[in-house]
Design a protein around this motif. Structure first.
Motif, PDB file in Angstrom:
ATOM      1  N   LEU A 120      40.219 -75.951 -53.328  1.00 40.71           N
ATOM      2  CA  LEU A 120      40.775 -76.239 -52.133  1.00 40.71           C
ATOM      3  C   LEU A 120      40.456 -75.112 -51.792  1.00 40.71           C
ATOM      4  O   LEU A 120      40.992 -73.826 -52.543  1.00 40.71           O
ATOM      5  N   TYR A 121      40.092 -74.778 -50.786  1.00 41.44           N
ATOM      6  CA  TYR A 121      40.304 -73.722 -49.658  1.00 41.44           C
ATOM      7  C   TYR A 121      41.002 -73.625 -48.576  1.00 41.44           C
ATOM      8  O   TYR A 121      41.102 -74.816 -47.880  1.00 41.44           O
ATOM      9  N   SER A 122      40.782 -72.797 -48.117  1.00 42.53           N
ATOM     10  CA  SER A 122      41.667 -72.485 -46.936  1.00 42.53           C
ATOM     11  C   SER A 122      41.425 -71.068 -45.411  1.00 42.53           C
ATOM     12  O   SER A 122      41.478 -70.277 -45.978  1.00 42.53           O
ATOM     13  N   LEU A 123      41.666 -71.372 -43.939  1.00 40.76           N
ATOM     14  CA  LEU A 123      41.164 -70.427 -43.745  1.00 40.76           C
ATOM     15  C   LEU A 123      42.257 -69.830 -43.209  1.00 40.76           C
ATOM     16  O   LEU A 123      42.782 -68.192 -43.187  1.00 40.76           O
ATOM     17  N   SER A 124      43.490 -70.120 -43.857  1.00 39.29           N
ATOM     18  CA  SER A 124      45.273 -69.458 -43.086  1.00 39.29           C
ATOM     19  C   SER A 124      45.661 -68.952 -44.351  1.00 39.29           C
ATOM     20  O   SER A 124      46.315 -68.256 -44.605  1.00 39.29           O
ATOM     21  N   GLY A 125      45.046 -69.391 -45.233  1.00 41.59           N
ATOM     22  CA  GLY A 125      45.616 -69.225 -47.403  1.00 41.59           C
ATOM     23  C   GLY A 125      46.577 -69.746 -47.555  1.00 41.59           C
ATOM     24  O   GLY A 125      46.908 -70.091 -48.385  1.00 41.59           O
ATOM     25  N   ASN A 126      46.764 -71.032 -46.425  1.00 39.73           N
ATOM     26  CA  ASN A 126      48.438 -72.156 -46.903  1.00 39.73           C
ATOM     27  C   ASN A 126      47.285 -73.204 -47.303  1.00 39.73           C
ATOM     28  O   ASN A 126      48.313 -74.010 -47.638  1.00 39.73           O
ATOM     29  N   ARG A 210      41.861 -58.347 -25.429  1.00 43.48           N
ATOM     30  CA  ARG A 210      43.373 -60.020 -25.549  1.00 43.48           C
ATOM     31  C   ARG A 210      42.726 -60.631 -25.826  1.00 43.48           C
ATOM     32  O   ARG A 210      43.725 -61.835 -26.297  1.00 43.48           O
ATOM     33  N   LYS A 211      41.408 -60.818 -26.497  1.00 40.12           N
ATOM     34  CA  LYS A 211      41.058 -62.392 -27.038  1.00 40.12           C
ATOM     35  C   LYS A 211      40.946 -62.244 -27.936  1.00 40.12           C
ATOM     36  O   LYS A 211      41.105 -62.631 -29.383  1.00 40.12           O
ATOM     37  N   ILE A 212      41.522 -61.477 -29.544  1.00 41.31           N
ATOM     38  CA  ILE A 212      41.534 -60.358 -29.993  1.00 41.31           C
ATOM     39  C   ILE A 212      43.169 -60.420 -30.684  1.00 41.31           C
ATOM     40  O   ILE A 212      43.256 -60.850 -31.763  1.00 41.31           O
ATOM     41  N   VAL A 213      43.967 -59.699 -29.811  1.00 38.90           N
ATOM     42  CA  VAL A 213      45.107 -60.251 -30.050  1.00 38.90           C
ATOM     43  C   VAL A 213      45.732 -61.432 -30.003  1.00 38.90           C
ATOM     44  O   VAL A 213      46.724 -62.206 -30.848  1.00 38.90           O
ATOM     45  N   ALA A 214      44.959 -62.982 -28.831  1.00 34.74           N
ATOM     46  CA  ALA A 214      45.285 -63.972 -29.194  1.00 34.74           C
ATOM     47  C   ALA A 214      45.060 -64.451 -30.660  1.00 34.74           C
ATOM     48  O   ALA A 214      46.058 -65.551 -30.987  1.00 34.74           O
ATOM     49  N   LEU A 215      44.010 -64.202 -31.272  1.00 32.77           N
ATOM     50  CA  LEU A 215      43.619 -65.270 -32.399  1.00 32.77           C
ATOM     51  C   LEU A 215      44.424 -64.222 -33.480  1.00 32.77           C
ATOM     52  O   LEU A 215      44.834 -65.272 -33.884  1.00 32.77           O
ATOM     53  N   GLU A 216      45.193 -63.209 -33.376  1.00 31.28           N
ATOM     54  CA  GLU A 216      46.330 -62.580 -34.334  1.00 31.28           C
ATOM     55  C   GLU A 216      47.247 -63.131 -34.227  1.00 31.28           C
ATOM     56  O   GLU A 216      48.134 -63.967 -34.860  1.00 31.28           O
ATOM     57  N   GLN A 217      48.113 -63.872 -32.640  1.00 32.67           N
ATOM     58  CA  GLN A 217      48.881 -64.207 -32.563  1.00 32.67           C
ATOM     59  C   GLN A 217      48.970 -66.166 -32.914  1.00 32.67           C
ATOM     60  O   GLN A 217      49.798 -66.870 -33.379  1.00 32.67           O
ATOM     61  N   GLN A 218      47.868 -66.587 -33.038  1.00 33.23           N
ATOM     62  CA  GLN A 218      47.238 -68.341 -33.709  1.00 33.23           C
ATOM     63  C   GLN A 218      47.962 -67.970 -34.858  1.00 33.23           C
ATOM     64  O   GLN A 218      47.286 -68.681 -35.695  1.00 33.23           O
ATOM     65  N   GLY A 219      47.902 -66.599 -35.787  1.00 32.75           N
ATOM     66  CA  GLY A 219      47.890 -66.401 -37.052  1.00 32.75           C
ATOM     67  C   GLY A 219      47.082 -67.115 -37.515  1.00 32.75           C
ATOM     68  O   GLY A 219      47.099 -66.797 -39.006  1.00 32.75           O
ATOM     69  N   VAL A 220      45.729 -66.496 -37.268  1.00 30.63           N
ATOM     70  CA  VAL A 220      44.501 -66.657 -38.388  1.00 30.63           C
ATOM     71  C   VAL A 220      43.629 -65.578 -38.740  1.00 30.63           C
ATOM     72  O   VAL A 220      42.044 -65.545 -39.164  1.00 30.63           O
ATOM     73  N   GLY A 221      44.519 -64.557 -37.671  1.00 32.65           N
ATOM     74  CA  GLY A 221      43.322 -62.848 -37.976  1.00 32.65           C
ATOM     75  C   GLY A 221      43.314 -62.803 -39.548  1.00 32.65           C
ATOM     76  O   GLY A 221      42.274 -61.916 -40.147  1.00 32.65           O
ATOM     77  N   THR A 222      43.630 -63.180 -40.307  1.00 34.48           N
ATOM     78  CA  THR A 222      43.846 -63.185 -41.567  1.00 34.48           C
ATOM     79  C   THR A 222      41.791 -63.926 -41.982  1.00 34.48           C
ATOM     80  O   THR A 222      42.103 -63.056 -43.647  1.00 34.48           O
ATOM     81  N   ILE A 223      41.674 -64.388 -41.600  1.00 29.75           N
ATOM     82  CA  ILE A 223      40.430 -64.898 -41.978  1.00 29.75           C
ATOM     83  C   ILE A 223      39.223 -63.558 -42.403  1.00 29.75           C
ATOM     84  O   ILE A 223      38.317 -63.327 -42.789  1.00 29.75           O
ATOM     85  N   ASP A 251      45.611 -77.556 -41.373  1.00 31.49           N
ATOM     86  CA  ASP A 251      46.761 -76.590 -40.173  1.00 31.49           C
ATOM     87  C   ASP A 251      45.803 -75.507 -39.177  1.00 31.49           C
ATOM     88  O   ASP A 251      46.283 -75.208 -38.234  1.00 31.49           O
ATOM     89  N   VAL A 252      44.050 -76.006 -38.734  1.00 32.44           N
ATOM     90  CA  VAL A 252      43.740 -75.068 -37.769  1.00 32.44           C
ATOM     91  C   VAL A 252      42.624 -76.310 -36.942  1.00 32.44           C
ATOM     92  O   VAL A 252      41.808 -75.467 -36.502  1.00 32.44           O
ATOM     93  N   GLN A 253      43.083 -77.005 -36.489  1.00 32.32           N
ATOM     94  CA  GLN A 253      41.766 -77.438 -36.466  1.00 32.32           C
ATOM     95  C   GLN A 253      42.485 -78.088 -34.926  1.00 32.32           C
ATOM     96  O   GLN A 253      40.701 -78.381 -34.098  1.00 32.32           O
ATOM     97  N   ASP A 254      43.192 -77.292 -34.118  1.00 30.47           N
ATOM     98  CA  ASP A 254      43.006 -77.451 -32.629  1.00 30.47           C
ATOM     99  C   ASP A 254      41.609 -75.740 -32.471  1.00 30.47           C
ATOM    100  O   ASP A 254      42.402 -75.773 -31.447  1.00 30.47           O
TER     101      ASP A 254
END
Length: 518
Positions: A120-126, A210-223, A251-254
Motif C-alpha cells: 500500500l502506497y500513498s502520496l500524502s504518506g497517510n 504562488r503555485k508552489i505555495v498553493a501546493l504546499e498549503q494543500q499538504g502534498v508538498g511531501t511528494i 485523500d488527494v483525489q481532488d
C-alpha cells in the motif's frame, strides 16, 4: 451448423492457445452465457497495452481487480491507482455467496476465495508507504502540468532546470525550487543569467511561486524530496506471486493533475531505468492508469508528446500499460492507436454527445458476424464487456460480448484496523517513512549568497574606512585653510618671533643708546 455452433467455433479458434493466458470470462450470444466459449488474453500480449472503458457503475474497477489477480497469480507484478480506496481488499480472500456461485456456475468455473500480496502506497504518506520523487526527477514538463503553467511560465521553469543542471545544483524539494527561482529572478543570479539564459520577470516568478505555495498549503508538498522512490520496488514477488502495488489516492483525489502526473513520472522512470527486454513470455510489470481522462485533460502538447513516447517505447522494456476511463475518446488518438487489447463495458447514449461517442467507438471495433456492435454496447449488463484482444500472433481476436469472471478476493476495502496493521508491518513503509534532507540547491545557494554578502559587507567596510580617512583629512585641511585658522596662525607666528627677537632688540637698543650719546 447452427449459429451458436458457428459462434462457439469462431470464439474458440480466435482465443484458444497453449500459452499462459488471463482468463476473462465466457462469451455471450443472444443473451445466453456460453461457458465453453472462453475469452482469454495471452499473457505475452499484455505488454501491447490496453484499454478498459465504460460508463460509471459498469464494473470497470472489478475488471481491473480480476486482471490484477490473475497477473499476480502468474508471477507478474502489478501497479494500480486506487482512486476511491476500495481495492485494498485484494489482500484478503473473498466471501462466497449465492450470487458468486451462480456466476461461477454460468461460466463453468469454481469460485476460489484467495488473497494476493499487496503493498500500500500513498502520496500524502497517510494511507501507506510514502511515494516521493525529487524535483529533478519530475522535470519541467511534468511540473508545468502539476502547476498548470502557461507556455511562458513553463519556459521559465525550463530555465531554472537548465541553470541548476549547468551549475550542478541538485533540486530535491520545493524549497530548492523556490530558492533557485528567487536567486535567478531577484537575487544575485539575475544578472548572471541575463546573457546566457534570458531574464526572468518578477511577475512570472511571482506566479510560479504562488503555485508552489498553493501546493504546499494543500499538504502534498511531501511528494517532492528524499528518500526518492526506488522504481524497482514495484517489481517484486512473494512466494512466486507478483506483488500488487496499490497507490491509494482517496485523500488527494481532488487533485487529479497531481496524482495523474505522478503516475506518469513513474512510467517515465521505468522507461529510463529498465533495460531492453524484447518479446517476453510474460511482462515484467503491468501498469494500470485509472481515471485516465484526468491525465490528458488540458494537457499541453509537450506533455502529450511525452506520454505518447513512453507508451510507444516502454513495451520493449517488458512493461504493459492499461488505461481505464469512461470513453475511448478520453484518450488521444496517438495513444489509443497503440492499445491492442480492448475491454469495453456498457456505454450510455442519453445525450447527443453520447450518441456521437458511441458511433466513434463502434468504428474502432473489427466487423462481427454475430453482433450489431452499436446495439450490444448499449445493452451490456454490469460485469459484462465487449472484448477484442491481440492473439499470440498479434492478430485482433473475434469481438466477444463477455460475461466476466468475479474476483477471488474481497470486492471492497479492508476494514481500517486491518489496513493500518498491513501498512505498519510493511518493510517498504519503514523504508520510506522518514524523509531525508540532503545538501541541495537551497543550502548551496544559501551558502553562496551568505559568502557573497560577507564579501560585499567587507568591501563596504573598507570603502567606509577610506571615506572616513578622507573625510578626516579633508576636515583638517579645511580647518587649516579657514580665516580663523589663518588668524590664529599669524598670532602664533608673531608670538614666536616676538619671543625670539623681541628681547634681543631691547638689549640692542640699550647698547645703541651709548653710541648715540643718550
Amino acid at each position: 451448423m447452427s449459429k451458436k455452433e458457428q459462434f462457439v467455433a469462431a470464439i474458440q479458434k480466435s482465443y484458444r492457445t497453449d500459452k499462459p493466458v488471463i482468463h476473462l470470462g465466457s462469451a455471450i450470444l443472444d443473451g445466453e452465457i456460453i461457458g465453453e466459449a472462453r475469452v482469454n488474453l495471452p499473457l505475452r500480449m499484455m505488454n501491447r497495452h490496453g484499454l478498459v472503458a465504460g460508463a460509471t457503475g459498469s464494473g470497470k474497477t472489478r475488471t481491473l481487480q480480476v486482471l490484477a489477480e490473475q497477473l499476480s497469480a502468474a508471477g507478474v507484478p502489478v501497479f494500480m491507482s486506487d482512486i476511491k480506496g476500495d481495492l485494498s481488499g485484494i489482500a484478503q480472500p473473498g466471501q462466497t455467496n449465492a450470487a458468486l456461485q451462480e456466476r461461477s456456475q454460468a461460466l463453468g468455473t469454481v469460485f476460489e476465495p484467495k488473497g494476493y500480496p499487496v503493498e500500500l502506497y500513498s502520496l500524502s504518506g497517510n494511507k501507506g508507504a510514502q511515494m516521493r520523487a525529487t524535483i529533478l526527477e519530475f522535470g519541467p514538463i511534468l511540473l508545468s502540468k502539476i502547476f498548470e503553467l502557461n507556455d511562458t511560465q513553463s519556459g521559465v521553469l525550463a530555465i531554472l532546470f537548465k541553470y541548476a543542471d549547468d551549475k550542478e545544483l541538485p533540486m530535491v524539494d520545493l524549497n530548492d525550487l523556490k530558492k533557485v527561482l528567487n536567486f535567478l529572478s531577484e537575487g544575485p543570479g539575475a544578472a548572471e543569467i541575463k546573457a546566457d539564459y534570458g531574464s526572468i520577470s518578477t511577475s512570472t516568478a511571482g506566479t510560479i511561486l504562488r503555485k508552489i505555495v498553493a501546493l504546499e498549503q494543500q499538504g502534498v508538498g511531501t511528494i517532492f524530496g528524499e528518500k526518492s522512490f526506488d522504481i524497482t520496488d514495484l517489481i517484486n514477488r512473494v512466494d512466486g506471486q507478483g506483488v500488487i502495488s496499490l497507490l491509494n489516492i482517496s485523500d488527494v483525489q481532488d487533485k487529479p493533475a497531481l496524482f495523474s502526473t505522478f503516475m506518469l513520472s513513474l512510467l517515465a522512470e521505468l522507461y529510463t531505468k529498465l533495460p531492453e527486454a524484447g518479446d517476453l513470455d510474460k511482462p515484467k510489470l503491468v501498469f494500470f492508469l485509472d481515471e485516465a481522462h484526468l491525465l490528458f485533460k488540458d494537457a499541453p502538447k509537450a506533455f502529450l508528446d511525452q506520454i505518447e513516447q513512453v507508451v510507444r517505447l516502454i513495451r520493449s522494456k517488458g512493461v504493459g500499460i492499461f488505461f481505464c476511463t469512461q470513453m475511448a475518446q478520453d484518450v488521444p488518438v496517438s495513444v489509443l492507436s497503440q492499445l491492442g487489447n480492448r475491454v469495453q463495458h456498457v456505454l450510455r447514449a442519453f445525450t447527443p454527445q453520447d450518441a456521437d461517442a458511441l458511433k466513434q467507438t463502434v468504428k474502432t471495433y473489427p466487423r462481427s458476424e454475430f453482433y450489431a456492435i452499436d446495439q450490444i454496447l448499449t445493452t451490456l449488463g454490469i460485469g459484462q464487456a465487449l472484448i477484442t484482444v491481440l492473439n499470440e500472433k498479434g492478430i485482433p481476436t473475434e469481438v466477444a460480448a463477455t460475461h466476466l469472471l468475479p474476483p477471488n478476493s474481497v470486492m471492497g476495502p479492508m476494514v481500517q484496523a486491518d489496513y493500518d496493521n498491513h501498512v505498519r508491518q510493511s518493510d517498504v513503509y519503514l523504508k520510506y517513512k522518514d524523509p531525508i534532507d540532503p545538501e541541495s540547491a537551497y543550502e548551496m545557494l544559501t551558502k553562496r549568497m551568505e559568502a557573497q554578502a560577507q564579501v560585499e559587507a567587507k568591501a563596504q567596510e573598507e570603502v567606509a574606512e577610506v571615506k572616513k580617512e578622507k573625510e578626516e583629512k579633508g576636515m583638517f585641511t579645511d580647518a587649516l585653510n579657514s580665516p580663523l585658522a589663518k588668524q590664529i596662525g599669524r598670532e602664533v607666528v608673531r608670538g614666536v618671533f616676538g619671543m625670539l627677537f623681541g628681547k634681543k632688540t631691547t638689549s640692542t637698543r640699550k647698547k645703541s643708546g651709548g653710541l648715540f650719546g643718550f
